[in-house]
Design a protein around this motif. Structure first.
Motif, PDB file in Angstrom:
ATOM      1  N   LEU A 180      -1.345 -81.306  19.451  1.00 43.13           N
ATOM      2  CA  LEU A 180       0.089 -81.158  19.650  1.00 43.13           C
ATOM      3  C   LEU A 180       0.748 -82.530  19.634  1.00 43.13           C
ATOM      4  CD1 LEU A 180       2.633 -79.547  20.282  1.00 43.13           C
ATOM      5  CD2 LEU A 180       1.952 -79.563  22.698  1.00 43.13           C
ATOM      6  N   ALA A 181       1.539 -82.792  18.596  1.00 37.49           N
ATOM      7  CA  ALA A 181       2.275 -84.054  18.480  1.00 37.49           C
ATOM      8  C   ALA A 181       3.579 -83.943  19.264  1.00 37.49           C
ATOM      9  CB  ALA A 181       2.553 -84.371  17.013  1.00 37.49           C
ATOM     10  N   SER A 182       3.904 -85.011  19.978  1.00 37.49           N
ATOM     11  CA  SER A 182       5.166 -85.082  20.712  1.00 37.49           C
ATOM     12  C   SER A 182       5.560 -86.549  20.815  1.00 37.49           C
ATOM     13  CB  SER A 182       5.031 -84.434  22.095  1.00 37.49           C
ATOM     14  OG  SER A 182       4.049 -85.091  22.854  1.00 37.49           O
ATOM     15  N   GLU A 183       6.610 -86.809  21.563  1.00 32.39           N
ATOM     16  CA  GLU A 183       7.074 -88.191  21.701  1.00 32.39           C
ATOM     17  C   GLU A 183       7.686 -88.388  23.077  1.00 32.39           C
ATOM     18  OE1 GLU A 183      11.183 -87.442  19.249  1.00 32.39           O
ATOM     19  OE2 GLU A 183       9.384 -88.000  18.160  1.00 32.39           O
ATOM     20  N   PHE A 184       7.921 -89.646  23.417  1.00 35.28           N
ATOM     21  CA  PHE A 184       8.375 -89.994  24.763  1.00 35.28           C
ATOM     22  C   PHE A 184       9.386 -91.124  24.677  1.00 35.28           C
ATOM     23  CE2 PHE A 184       7.901 -92.004  28.933  1.00 35.28           C
ATOM     24  CZ  PHE A 184       7.885 -90.901  29.773  1.00 35.28           C
ATOM     25  N   ASP A 185      10.542 -90.954  25.317  1.00 39.96           N
ATOM     26  CA  ASP A 185      11.575 -91.979  25.403  1.00 39.96           C
ATOM     27  C   ASP A 185      11.643 -92.448  26.855  1.00 39.96           C
ATOM     28  OD1 ASP A 185      14.084 -93.280  25.899  1.00 39.96           O
ATOM     29  OD2 ASP A 185      14.932 -92.349  24.122  1.00 39.96           O
ATOM     30  N   LEU A 186      11.278 -93.702  27.088  1.00 40.70           N
ATOM     31  CA  LEU A 186      11.263 -94.239  28.457  1.00 40.70           C
ATOM     32  C   LEU A 186      12.624 -94.142  29.130  1.00 40.70           C
ATOM     33  CD1 LEU A 186       9.093 -97.455  27.986  1.00 40.70           C
ATOM     34  CD2 LEU A 186       8.478 -95.415  29.284  1.00 40.70           C
ATOM     35  N   ASP A 187      13.700 -94.429  28.399  1.00 35.44           N
ATOM     36  CA  ASP A 187      15.034 -94.405  28.996  1.00 35.44           C
ATOM     37  C   ASP A 187      15.395 -93.009  29.508  1.00 35.44           C
ATOM     38  OD1 ASP A 187      15.400 -97.115  28.481  1.00 35.44           O
ATOM     39  OD2 ASP A 187      16.325 -96.740  26.532  1.00 35.44           O
ATOM     40  N   MET A 241       2.838 -89.175  20.724  1.00 35.27           N
ATOM     41  CA  MET A 241       1.674 -88.720  21.481  1.00 35.27           C
ATOM     42  C   MET A 241       0.972 -87.564  20.763  1.00 35.27           C
ATOM     43  SD  MET A 241       3.261 -88.839  25.345  1.00 35.27           S
ATOM     44  CE  MET A 241       4.486 -87.587  25.026  1.00 35.27           C
ATOM     45  N   ILE A 242      -0.316 -87.446  21.022  1.00 33.26           N
ATOM     46  CA  ILE A 242      -1.114 -86.288  20.627  1.00 33.26           C
ATOM     47  C   ILE A 242      -1.708 -85.721  21.909  1.00 33.26           C
ATOM     48  CG2 ILE A 242      -3.133 -85.451  19.356  1.00 33.26           C
ATOM     49  CD1 ILE A 242      -0.916 -86.259  17.477  1.00 33.26           C
ATOM     50  N   ALA A 246     -11.592 -75.601  12.883  1.00 31.26           N
ATOM     51  CA  ALA A 246     -10.170 -75.259  12.847  1.00 31.26           C
ATOM     52  C   ALA A 246      -9.374 -76.337  13.580  1.00 31.26           C
ATOM     53  CB  ALA A 246      -9.932 -73.906  13.499  1.00 31.26           C
ATOM     54  N   LEU A 247      -8.311 -76.785  12.952  1.00 32.63           N
ATOM     55  CA  LEU A 247      -7.346 -77.665  13.608  1.00 32.63           C
ATOM     56  C   LEU A 247      -6.059 -76.875  13.767  1.00 32.63           C
ATOM     57  CD1 LEU A 247      -7.797 -81.066  11.728  1.00 32.63           C
ATOM     58  CD2 LEU A 247      -8.929 -80.281  13.816  1.00 32.63           C
ATOM     59  N   ARG A 248      -5.557 -76.823  14.980  1.00 38.64           N
ATOM     60  CA  ARG A 248      -4.269 -76.183  15.269  1.00 38.64           C
ATOM     61  C   ARG A 248      -3.276 -77.318  15.423  1.00 38.64           C
ATOM     62  NH1 ARG A 248      -4.810 -70.523  15.416  1.00 38.64           N
ATOM     63  NH2 ARG A 248      -6.926 -70.018  16.048  1.00 38.64           N
ATOM     64  N   LEU A 249      -2.472 -77.560  14.410  1.00 39.18           N
ATOM     65  CA  LEU A 249      -1.548 -78.691  14.382  1.00 39.18           C
ATOM     66  C   LEU A 249      -0.140 -78.210  14.706  1.00 39.18           C
ATOM     67  CD1 LEU A 249      -2.756 -80.241  11.002  1.00 39.18           C
ATOM     68  CD2 LEU A 249      -3.599 -80.748  13.299  1.00 39.18           C
TER      69      LEU A 249
END
Length: 172
Positions: A63-70, A90-91, A115-118
């Motif tokens: 699971l790809a995601s992202e993070f904004d510190l602010d 992030m993964i 199997a990859l669950r993307l």
């Protein structure tokens, strides 16, 4: 109430890879990590992607995601969405050196399908780039089997997109 639990029960109409989030203040809640991946197995259980679909021996959700510190420093007043800028990609909730400690490696046996669950729940697009040593076949998109599978060495996922793929080593 705090520490209380509740079971949600529902009938799934199809097997596949799905995402969930609360649908309340979605922009902020996604930035705060209130989301996840749900894998629905076919009636026969894990080991095939969907009824009459391809089989696999192991499975890895990514699971790809992202993070904004602010946004996470001041969640009550993060500012306008156009100022959102991810500091980390992030993964499965991990980033940078956290992904290089060996606990997130994908391992398998030569000529054995994996199997990859993307999925991508972040606000930006993400590229999954596969090494030449594996053959990648894409079988499902957004929780539904494709009319025809296809091979690819790069998959670009836009926000909310999901793919189910089978990889096998191309080398012995």
């Amino acid at each position: 109430a705090p520490t209380a639990t509740f079971d949600y029960r529902f009938k799934c109409k199809s097997a596949g890879t799905f995402l969930y989030h609360c649908h309340v203040l979605t922009t902020l809640h996604l930035a705060m990590g209130m989301y996840g991946m749900v894998i629905v197995d076919p009636p026969g259980g894990p080991g095939i992607l969907y009824t009459n679909g391809p089989s696999y021996v192991q499975e890895y959700p990514l699971l790809a995601s992202e993070f904004d510190l602010d946004w996470n420093t001041n969640p009550m007043s993060p500012g306008p969405f156009q100022l959102y800028e991810a500091n980390y990609v992030m993964i499965n909730g991990k980033s940078g050196s956290q992904l290089q400690d060996g606990t997130h490696d994908i391992t398998g046996v030569v000529n054995t399908p994996i199997a990859l669950r993307l999925a991508n729940i972040g606000y930006g697009k993400v590229n999954f780039i596969f090494p030449n040593a594996v053959q990648v076949q894409v079988y499902a998109s957004d929780g539904r089997p494709l009319p025809a599978s296809f091979s690819s060495s790069i998959l670009q996922l836009f926000p909310g997109e999901r793919y189910d793929v089978i990889i096998e080593s191309a080398l012995e």
